[in-house]
Motif scaffolding. Structure first.
Motif, PDB file in Angstrom:
ATOM      1  N   LEU A  82      16.719 -39.166 -15.258  1.00 35.00           N
ATOM      2  CA  LEU A  82      17.683 -39.844 -14.394  1.00 35.00           C
ATOM      3  C   LEU A  82      17.062 -40.374 -13.108  1.00 35.00           C
ATOM      4  CD1 LEU A  82      20.895 -37.692 -14.836  1.00 35.00           C
ATOM      5  CD2 LEU A  82      20.346 -39.893 -15.840  1.00 35.00           C
ATOM      6  N   ASN A  83      15.987 -39.753 -12.656  1.00 33.16           N
ATOM      7  CA  ASN A  83      15.500 -40.108 -11.317  1.00 33.16           C
ATOM      8  C   ASN A  83      14.153 -40.796 -11.257  1.00 33.16           C
ATOM      9  OD1 ASN A  83      17.588 -38.865  -9.577  1.00 33.16           O
ATOM     10  ND2 ASN A  83      16.988 -37.072 -10.739  1.00 33.16           N
ATOM     11  N   MET A  84      13.359 -40.713 -12.298  1.00 37.20           N
ATOM     12  CA  MET A  84      11.970 -41.124 -12.146  1.00 37.20           C
ATOM     13  C   MET A  84      11.619 -42.379 -12.958  1.00 37.20           C
ATOM     14  SD  MET A  84      10.720 -38.371 -10.376  1.00 37.20           S
ATOM     15  CE  MET A  84       9.013 -38.085 -10.789  1.00 37.20           C
ATOM     16  N   ARG A  85      12.627 -43.124 -13.381  1.00 40.99           N
ATOM     17  CA  ARG A  85      12.320 -44.300 -14.192  1.00 40.99           C
ATOM     18  C   ARG A  85      11.662 -45.381 -13.355  1.00 40.99           C
ATOM     19  NH1 ARG A  85      17.473 -43.384 -15.065  1.00 40.99           N
ATOM     20  NH2 ARG A  85      18.097 -45.443 -14.327  1.00 40.99           N
ATOM     21  N   THR A  86      10.765 -46.139 -14.010  1.00 41.06           N
ATOM     22  CA  THR A  86      10.050 -47.173 -13.287  1.00 41.06           C
ATOM     23  C   THR A  86      10.971 -48.343 -12.985  1.00 41.06           C
ATOM     24  OG1 THR A  86       8.102 -48.579 -13.289  1.00 41.06           O
ATOM     25  CG2 THR A  86       9.251 -48.346 -15.374  1.00 41.06           C
ATOM     26  N   LYS A  87      10.465 -49.260 -12.188  1.00 39.56           N
ATOM     27  CA  LYS A  87      11.244 -50.432 -11.810  1.00 39.56           C
ATOM     28  C   LYS A  87      11.655 -51.209 -13.055  1.00 39.56           C
ATOM     29  CE  LYS A  87      11.302 -53.938  -8.326  1.00 39.56           C
ATOM     30  NZ  LYS A  87      10.777 -55.265  -8.136  1.00 39.56           N
ATOM     31  N   MET A 102      13.517 -50.224 -15.435  1.00 40.83           N
ATOM     32  CA  MET A 102      13.874 -49.395 -16.588  1.00 40.83           C
ATOM     33  C   MET A 102      15.279 -48.843 -16.407  1.00 40.83           C
ATOM     34  SD  MET A 102      12.943 -48.241 -19.516  1.00 40.83           S
ATOM     35  CE  MET A 102      11.231 -47.907 -19.925  1.00 40.83           C
ATOM     36  N   SER A 103      16.278 -49.689 -16.753  1.00 39.81           N
ATOM     37  CA  SER A 103      17.646 -49.195 -16.675  1.00 39.81           C
ATOM     38  C   SER A 103      17.881 -48.254 -17.849  1.00 39.81           C
ATOM     39  CB  SER A 103      18.629 -50.362 -16.720  1.00 39.81           C
ATOM     40  OG  SER A 103      18.425 -51.085 -17.905  1.00 39.81           O
ATOM     41  N   GLY A 124      18.876 -50.200 -12.254  1.00 40.63           N
ATOM     42  CA  GLY A 124      17.755 -50.850 -12.898  1.00 40.63           C
ATOM     43  C   GLY A 124      16.647 -51.224 -11.947  1.00 40.63           C
ATOM     44  N   ASP A 125      16.963 -51.433 -10.670  1.00 39.49           N
ATOM     45  CA  ASP A 125      15.915 -51.931  -9.803  1.00 39.49           C
ATOM     46  C   ASP A 125      15.019 -50.821  -9.273  1.00 39.49           C
ATOM     47  OD1 ASP A 125      18.065 -52.489  -6.905  1.00 39.49           O
ATOM     48  OD2 ASP A 125      17.189 -50.675  -7.719  1.00 39.49           O
ATOM     49  N   GLY A 126      15.336 -49.595  -9.679  1.00 34.23           N
ATOM     50  CA  GLY A 126      14.441 -48.502  -9.347  1.00 34.23           C
ATOM     51  C   GLY A 126      14.347 -48.229  -7.865  1.00 34.23           C
ATOM     52  N   LYS A 171      18.469 -43.063  -4.261  1.00 37.73           N
ATOM     53  CA  LYS A 171      18.652 -41.957  -5.197  1.00 37.73           C
ATOM     54  C   LYS A 171      18.520 -40.621  -4.509  1.00 37.73           C
ATOM     55  CE  LYS A 171      17.149 -44.272  -9.372  1.00 37.73           C
ATOM     56  NZ  LYS A 171      15.965 -44.525 -10.172  1.00 37.73           N
TER      57      LYS A 171
END
Lengths: 606, 200
Positions: A219-224, A226-227, B16-18, B23
């Motif tokens: 939930l928190n560490m996805r790259t830019k 990556m929805s 999506g924009d990270g 967060k």
């Protein structure tokens, strides 16, 4: 999509994946043997630790099944070699009753928890989550390391229970009270049971630490870019698996704590009106059924904890190897979600014959049968994914197709068992054994094998031998059906499970040769698994070196890392994601990686 | 089936924009999931209690008065840790250290008072024999005390760091996590207390 992002062009990061970085110095920190291979905080190393420990356990658990199959297939034959190895447990070359129960209990415990939970989600969640979502490591690498070492300690305790004088726990993998609560009730309920409970408590801690990390990381560490809806289905499956574990394992722990109090503190949570060997116990007011409720509240989600990671792996492997986008991506997520919800609402279908209120039972029947809907959606989507695909029959593909086949065969018998009325006849028969081994045991193993064959190049930078892989698949596939299919007939005829010797029971004598056949096939299949283990370790050191960063032509992010990624995964920046994971065969191109920006003339459909 | 047009929309969403700044910190998030997990454990135990209490031979108990004192103690400790967090954020390190110390002492005091409660109950004839409200109370309350003890250990570590730490660390994340956890065990006790008062 055609927006300005297109003209930003492929960034530096995108191009790096063609360059070989056998050694990189970006995330170089001092590493000793201990920090690199033992107390490692690198998720990839932890994944390898999980799979190697899982393999060791699978050999032990598998060997146990071969031993008790010898008894079931050849109840009247002496095997002096057994006495050589197991002494008084196999006096005269015959497996003794206590030993037999210990074997089936340990077989179940080991395979359900230590192999198909820790070995499967431990391995692939650790390996794939950071790599496929584009993170350098887990949210908390330290907790991740602790998770493995709790698992390792649990393993040590469980192994040690095999060597105590009174033997390991032997009340079945469910350890139902009151048998498990009273030391005087059986040999296995003495110190073996305590070790079992301690080991399982450690295992629960391991699983919780792991699960917390997986959820938090996804939930928190996805790259830019990556929805959530661009995640590969492996990650979605592992995500729901972790949620199931985090919510259900604590309840099991509650049940175990009450059991420990019953065993050692004189409480009677599960005990009432019991006579053991003519000795009347003074425990009163407890309820053995309470234990079953607490156990199955975990126990049922547990079977989904086992199967969901395999479902995710199979979705990914089938899509990659049929060079087609996964069919019904959103439906796949939706059905994973539905399965995860229903997992918590069906536990009492394990308890239809406990005197459960039939009216209440009918709700559990309904909810159980509802699981057929998301399951059928998933099967449909797998079949439509490979339908008219350009199938590449690698061992991973075969195992994935095998998974779908087993999931269908085993799933259909679930519909029989989910009906409370039919269950009265089938409960505790070989039909149950056949059902859950096919749908959950072998099928999950197939998903695991598919994952190992598919990601072996990523794990070790070498390829696993495919010829041995094909032999492994065909023997295991045919063997699994030969072993478990006939058990349905035995079960329908009423042949009970867990019985040491059925020869005095004349009506089941007709199954004698069938049982012999099952035993012989299981020995062959076990031998082939040892061949796989050989292949695994041999290829790890001597396998053909992988020369391309993306040997399968897959879209996901793990294939943008160097062949042997260091701690931190990407030597440069973490790549940005521009599309979902399944652009295969789009606009005449075989595959389009997630890191590639959407082109101006790109078609909207797949 | 998802089209690229849909995917394009998702790209525009905040998820999506990270954007990391929007967060929650991953460690804090992990703590919340851990809390969810602990909740499940106590939900399992209290539902076992409810199931059992509807059966014959159920033996109710009178809740010892001491538990009211421990309730008051843990409520005050929640207040002090909140003040400690504020002090930390205001960089008033002396106040922070004092408040952390007070919270730690209150935490230990809470456990001691729970023990007094147990003793009172034990002396009234409710031992571990049987399977009534008393036995459940012993098990559930001890487990809660273990969780409080875990919080006390965390506080002691923070206390030592605040006094002897060689590195100056201005991240408030650990303090915030400690206070969240502390409020949680407080809340959990209130729930259990009301539960026992009501059903016991």
């Amino acid at each position: 999509m055609s927006n300005d992002a297109t003209y930003h062009g492929p960034s530096e990061v995108v191009t790096t994946h063609d360059v070989h970085h056998d050694e990189h110095h970006v995330h170089h920190h001092k590493e000793t043997f201990i920090t690199k291979y033992v107390f490692s905080q690198d998720h990839k190393m932890i994944a390898k630790q999980f799979i190697v420990t899982g393999i060791v356990w699978a050999i032990i658990g598998g060997l146990f099944s071969v031993l008790f199959r010898l008894q079931l297939g050849f109840p009247n034959v002496d095997f002096p070699i057994l006495e050589t190895f197991f002494g008084r447990w196999a006096k005269g070359g015959h497996i003794q009753p206590e030993f037999y129960y210990a074997l089936i209990t340990m077989h179940g415990t080991v395979l359900v928890f230590f192999v198909l939970t820790a070995g499967l989600s431990g391995t692939f969640a650790n390996l794939l989550i950071p790599l496929q979502i584009g993170a350098r490591d887990m949210a908390s690498p330290f907790l991740n390391m602790l998770s493995y070492w709790f698992f390792f300690t649990a393993s040590i305790v469980m192994v040690s229970s095999l060597f105590v004088q009174t033997g390991p726990a032997s009340g079945g993998w469910t350890s139902y009270a009151p048998l498990s609560a009273l030391a005087e009730a059986s040999e296995g309920s003495k110190v073996g049971m305590d070790l079992w409970l301690v080991s399982m408590a450690l295992f629960v801690v391991s699983s919780l630490l792991g699960g917390l990390n997986y959820i938090s990381t996804i939930l928190n560490m996805r790259t830019k870019g990556m929805s959530m809806t661009r995640l590969p289905l492996t990650i979605w499956a592992l995500f729901f698996t972790a949620i199931l574990g985090v919510l259900s394992f604590p309840v099991l722990l509650s049940g175990f704590i009450l059991l420990l109090f019953d065993r050692h503190a004189g409480t009677s949570f599960y005990l009432s009106d019991i006579v053991v060997n003519g000795h009347v116990l003074d425990n009163e007011g407890g309820s053995a059924i309470l234990y079953q409720h607490l156990f199955w509240f975990l126990g049922h989600p547990e079977v989904y904890i086992i199967i969901l990671p395999s479902m995710g792996i199979v979705s990914e492997v089938l899509s990659v190897n049929s060079r087609k986008p996964i069919f019904g991506y959103m439906a796949m997520i939706g059905s994973l979600f539905a399965i995860a919800i229903l997992a918590f609402l069906v536990w009492a279908h394990h308890m239809f014959v406990t005197g459960l209120n039939p009216f209440l039972g009918s709700f559990f029947v309904l909810l159980t049968l509802l699981i057929a809907v998301p399951s059928a959606i998933k099967v449909f989507n797998w079949l439509t994914t490979i339908w008219r695909g350009n199938l590449r029959l690698a061992p991973s593909t075969l195992f994935s197709i095998g998974f779908v086949s087993l999931f269908i065969s085993g799933g259909l018998t679930g519909i029989f068992l989910g009906n409370s009325t039919i269950d009265i006849h089938l409960h505790d028969t070989m039909f149950i054994v056949a059902h859950f081994h096919i749908v959950m045991g072998v099928a999950s193993f197939f998903g695991m094998f598919a994952g190992v064959y598919h990601w072996f190049p990523k794990m070790f930078g070498r390829d696993i031998n495919h010829t041995l892989g094909y032999i492994h698949f065909w023997v295991t596939m045919i063997g699994a059906y030969l072993i478990f299919w006939p058990m349905h007939y035995e079960g329908l005829a009423g042949m009970p499970r867990r019985y040491l010797d059925l020869t005095p029971w004349v009506s089941f004598n007709k199954f004698q040769t069938l049982n012999e056949m099952i035993t012989i096939v299981s020995i062959i299949v076990f031998a082939v698994q040892l061949m796989f283990v050989f292949n695994f370790f041999y290829s790890m050191f001597k396998g053909r070196k992988v020369t391309s960063t993306n040997p399968w032509g897959a879209n996901t992010l793990e294939w943008t890392t160097p062949i042997n990624p260091g701690h931190g995964n990407w030597p440069g920046e973490i790549p940005e994601v521009h599309r979902w994971a399944y652009d295969y065969g789009k606009d005449g191109r075989e595959f389009v990686m997630q890191t590639e920006p959407i082109g101006t003339n790109e078609s909207k459909d797949h | 089936m998802l089209t690229n047009a849909n995917l394009g929309q998702f790209q525009q969403t905040p998820l999506g924009d990270g954007g990391q700044r929007r967060k929650i910190h991953p460690h804090k998030f992990t703590l919340w999931i851990a809390i969810g997990s602990i909740v499940m454990m106590f939900a399992g135990l209290t539902s076992a209690y409810i199931v059992k209490s509807n059966q014959a031979t159920w033996q109710p108990i009178v809740i010892p008065k001491v538990f009211w004192y421990s309730t008051a103690i843990i409520l005050v400790s929640s207040l002090t840790i909140q003040m400690a967090l504020r002090a930390f954020k205001d960089r008033e390190m002396n106040r922070y250290r004092t408040l952390i110390a007070i919270t730690t002492v209150l935490g230990i005091l809470f456990i001691v008072f729970q023990y007094f409660g147990f003793r009172q109950l034990w002396n009234s004839g409710v031992t571990l024999r049987g399977s009534g409200a008393g036995q459940f109370l012993y098990v559930i309350t001890s487990l809660h005390a273990v969780h409080v003890l875990g919080g006390v250990v965390a506080l002691v570590v923070m206390f030592i760091k605040a006094f002897f730490g060689t590195r100056k660390n201005y991240s408030s994340i650990p303090v915030e996590m400690a206070s969240t956890y502390w409020h949680f065990v407080d809340f959990l006790w209130i729930y259990l207390f009301i539960f026992f008062m009501w059903l016991g």
